[in-house]
Every structure is written in structure tokens, then in C-alpha cells.
Design a protein around this motif. Structure first.
Motif, PDB file in Angstrom:
ATOM      1  N   UNK A 230       0.834  -1.214   0.000  1.00 37.28           N
ATOM      2  CA  UNK A 230       0.000   0.000   0.000  1.00 37.28           C
ATOM      3  C   UNK A 230       0.866   1.261   0.000  1.00 37.28           C
ATOM      4  N   UNK A 231       1.920   1.271   0.791  1.00 36.12           N
ATOM      5  CA  UNK A 231       2.802   2.442   0.817  1.00 36.12           C
ATOM      6  C   UNK A 231       3.537   2.604  -0.509  1.00 36.12           C
ATOM      7  N   UNK A 232       3.950   1.496  -1.125  1.00 43.64           N
ATOM      8  CA  UNK A 232       4.598   1.579  -2.443  1.00 43.64           C
ATOM      9  C   UNK A 232       3.629   2.163  -3.471  1.00 43.64           C
ATOM     10  N   UNK A 233       2.381   1.737  -3.426  1.00 44.63           N
ATOM     11  CA  UNK A 233       1.378   2.292  -4.335  1.00 44.63           C
ATOM     12  C   UNK A 233       1.179   3.778  -4.074  1.00 44.63           C
ATOM     13  N   UNK A 234       1.164   4.168  -2.813  1.00 44.71           N
ATOM     14  CA  UNK A 234       1.024   5.578  -2.450  1.00 44.71           C
ATOM     15  C   UNK A 234       2.194   6.405  -2.975  1.00 44.71           C
ATOM     16  N   UNK A 235       3.373   5.792  -3.046  1.00 45.14           N
ATOM     17  CA  UNK A 235       4.548   6.476  -3.592  1.00 45.14           C
ATOM     18  C   UNK A 235       4.458   6.616  -5.109  1.00 45.14           C
ATOM     19  N   UNK A 236       3.495   5.894  -5.713  1.00 45.09           N
ATOM     20  CA  UNK A 236       3.345   5.929  -7.167  1.00 45.09           C
ATOM     21  C   UNK A 236       4.058   4.784  -7.857  1.00 45.09           C
ATOM     22  N   UNK A 237       4.473   3.792  -7.087  1.00 48.09           N
ATOM     23  CA  UNK A 237       5.232   2.669  -7.607  1.00 48.09           C
ATOM     24  C   UNK A 237       4.330   1.444  -7.782  1.00 48.09           C
ATOM     25  N   UNK A 238       3.422   1.518  -8.719  1.00 48.13           N
ATOM     26  CA  UNK A 238       2.400   0.484  -8.919  1.00 48.13           C
ATOM     27  C   UNK A 238       2.999  -0.887  -9.195  1.00 48.13           C
ATOM     28  N   UNK A 239       3.964  -0.961 -10.115  1.00 53.59           N
ATOM     29  CA  UNK A 239       4.562  -2.256 -10.442  1.00 53.59           C
ATOM     30  C   UNK A 239       5.262  -2.867  -9.228  1.00 53.59           C
ATOM     31  N   UNK A 240       5.955  -2.039  -8.477  1.00 55.62           N
ATOM     32  CA  UNK A 240       6.636  -2.522  -7.282  1.00 55.62           C
ATOM     33  C   UNK A 240       5.614  -2.955  -6.221  1.00 55.62           C
ATOM     34  N   UNK A 241       4.517  -2.233  -6.122  1.00 55.60           N
ATOM     35  CA  UNK A 241       3.466  -2.604  -5.163  1.00 55.60           C
ATOM     36  C   UNK A 241       2.941  -4.010  -5.471  1.00 55.60           C
ATOM     37  N   UNK A 242       2.795  -4.333  -6.733  1.00 54.82           N
ATOM     38  CA  UNK A 242       2.330  -5.668  -7.117  1.00 54.82           C
ATOM     39  C   UNK A 242       3.357  -6.740  -6.745  1.00 54.82           C
ATOM     40  N   UNK A 243       4.642  -6.450  -6.987  1.00 49.66           N
ATOM     41  CA  UNK A 243       5.693  -7.403  -6.597  1.00 49.66           C
ATOM     42  C   UNK A 243       5.714  -7.604  -5.088  1.00 49.66           C
ATOM     43  N   UNK A 244       5.575  -6.519  -4.352  1.00 54.05           N
ATOM     44  CA  UNK A 244       5.585  -6.614  -2.891  1.00 54.05           C
ATOM     45  C   UNK A 244       4.405  -7.419  -2.374  1.00 54.05           C
ATOM     46  N   UNK A 245       3.251  -7.282  -3.023  1.00 46.12           N
ATOM     47  CA  UNK A 245       2.063  -8.017  -2.588  1.00 46.12           C
ATOM     48  C   UNK A 245       2.281  -9.526  -2.681  1.00 46.12           C
ATOM     49  N   UNK A 246       3.175  -9.937  -3.563  1.00 48.23           N
ATOM     50  CA  UNK A 246       3.469 -11.358  -3.731  1.00 48.23           C
ATOM     51  C   UNK A 246       4.653 -11.815  -2.885  1.00 48.23           C
ATOM     52  N   UNK A 247       5.365 -10.885  -2.298  1.00 46.86           N
ATOM     53  CA  UNK A 247       6.541 -11.244  -1.495  1.00 46.86           C
ATOM     54  C   UNK A 247       6.104 -11.628  -0.086  1.00 46.86           C
TER      55      UNK A 247
END
Length: 142
Positions: free
Chosen positions: A115-132
Motif C-alpha cells: 500500500x505504501x509503495x502504491x502511495x509512492x506511485x510505484x504500482x509495479x513494485x506494489x504488485x511485486x511486494x504483494x506477492x513477497x
């Protein structure tokens, strides 16, 4: 500040900041230590620095791959957006962390990191983090 840096890199942790300062002595890079979560006065300074730079100068952030690291990144990204710059992650992807340096993370931590990565504007990274399913301190990549 005299001249224009090729890149601006904010760094969350002091140990990593010092090692990068030594490593990049001859590089045209502006390294800025955040000392963890940036204070209001730090954010005001950062906004003034970025406002004086051309829009094409990359602005990167290197922090811990954990909930706090991404919360800090979201905070810094908000400041950068406020003056027309985009903050990008540096070495904060799960793919950047060697398997032997990963620490297990609770499901709630993973959700908040994403959620914080998405808030930073890092959508692709947010998706990777959701799977980590792990976190890592920034210093493991020094």
C-alpha cells in the motif's frame, strides 16, 4: 548548490549513506540522508532543492524493504510530486534482495508495504511486494 547533479538519491540509513558517499566520491550525484522518517524541515529543504532542478533529473530513494521503508518513501514521494518531480525506487524491489538476506514478514506487513509503495506511485513494485513474503534491511545490499 552549484551545478546540476545527474541524479538525486535519498538514503534512509546512515551506514548506507556513508558507504555510498565514499563509493560515489567522483560521481555527479547529490546524496541526501533522510535519517529515517523525514521531518517537516527536511521535507521543506528537499522541496526547495528539487524545485531548483530541471524536471529531467532522476530523483531516487533507497530505503529498507519493509513497512517503515515504504512509509518513508511514500512521504518523500509526496514532497517530490509537490514540486513536479517523480520519486523512483532504488534497490528496493524484492528482486534486488538475495534470498539469504530475506526475513519472513507477516501478511499484514506485506499488505502495508504494498500500500505504501502504491502511495509512492510505484504500482509495479506494489504488485511485486504483494506477492513477497519477506522484509530486508537496506544494509544487506551494501
Amino acid at each position: 548548490m552549484e551545478g546540476t547533479p545527474e541524479v538525486v538519491l535519498t538514503i534512509e540509513n546512515q551506514t548506507t549513506f556513508h558507504s555510498e558517499a565514499r563509493r560515489r566520491t567522483n560521481d555527479n550525484v547529490l546524496l541526501i540522508y533522510t535519517a529515517g522518517m523525514p521531518s517537516p524541515s527536511w521535507r521543506a529543504m528537499f522541496a526547495r532543492v528539487l524545485a531548483g532542478l530541471p524536471r529531467g533529473v532522476p530523483v531516487l530513494h533507497w530505503g529498507d524493504v519493509d513497512e517503515g521503508g515504504f512509509r518513508i518513501a511514500a512521504n518523500i514521494a509526496e514532497t517530490a510530486r509537490g514540486v513536479g518531480h517523480e520519486l523512483r525506487p532504488f534497490r528496493m524491489s524484492p528482486e534486488d534482495i538475495p534470498e539469504d538476506r530475506r526475513r519472513p514478514a507477516a501478511d499484514k506487513q506485506v499488505v502495508r508495504m504494498s500500500a505504501f509503495a502504491a502511495s509512492a506511485g510505484w504500482t509495479d513494485l506494489a504488485l511485486l511486494l504483494a506477492e513477497s513474503e519477506f522484509t530486508a534491511e537496506q544494509e544487506v545490499l551494501d
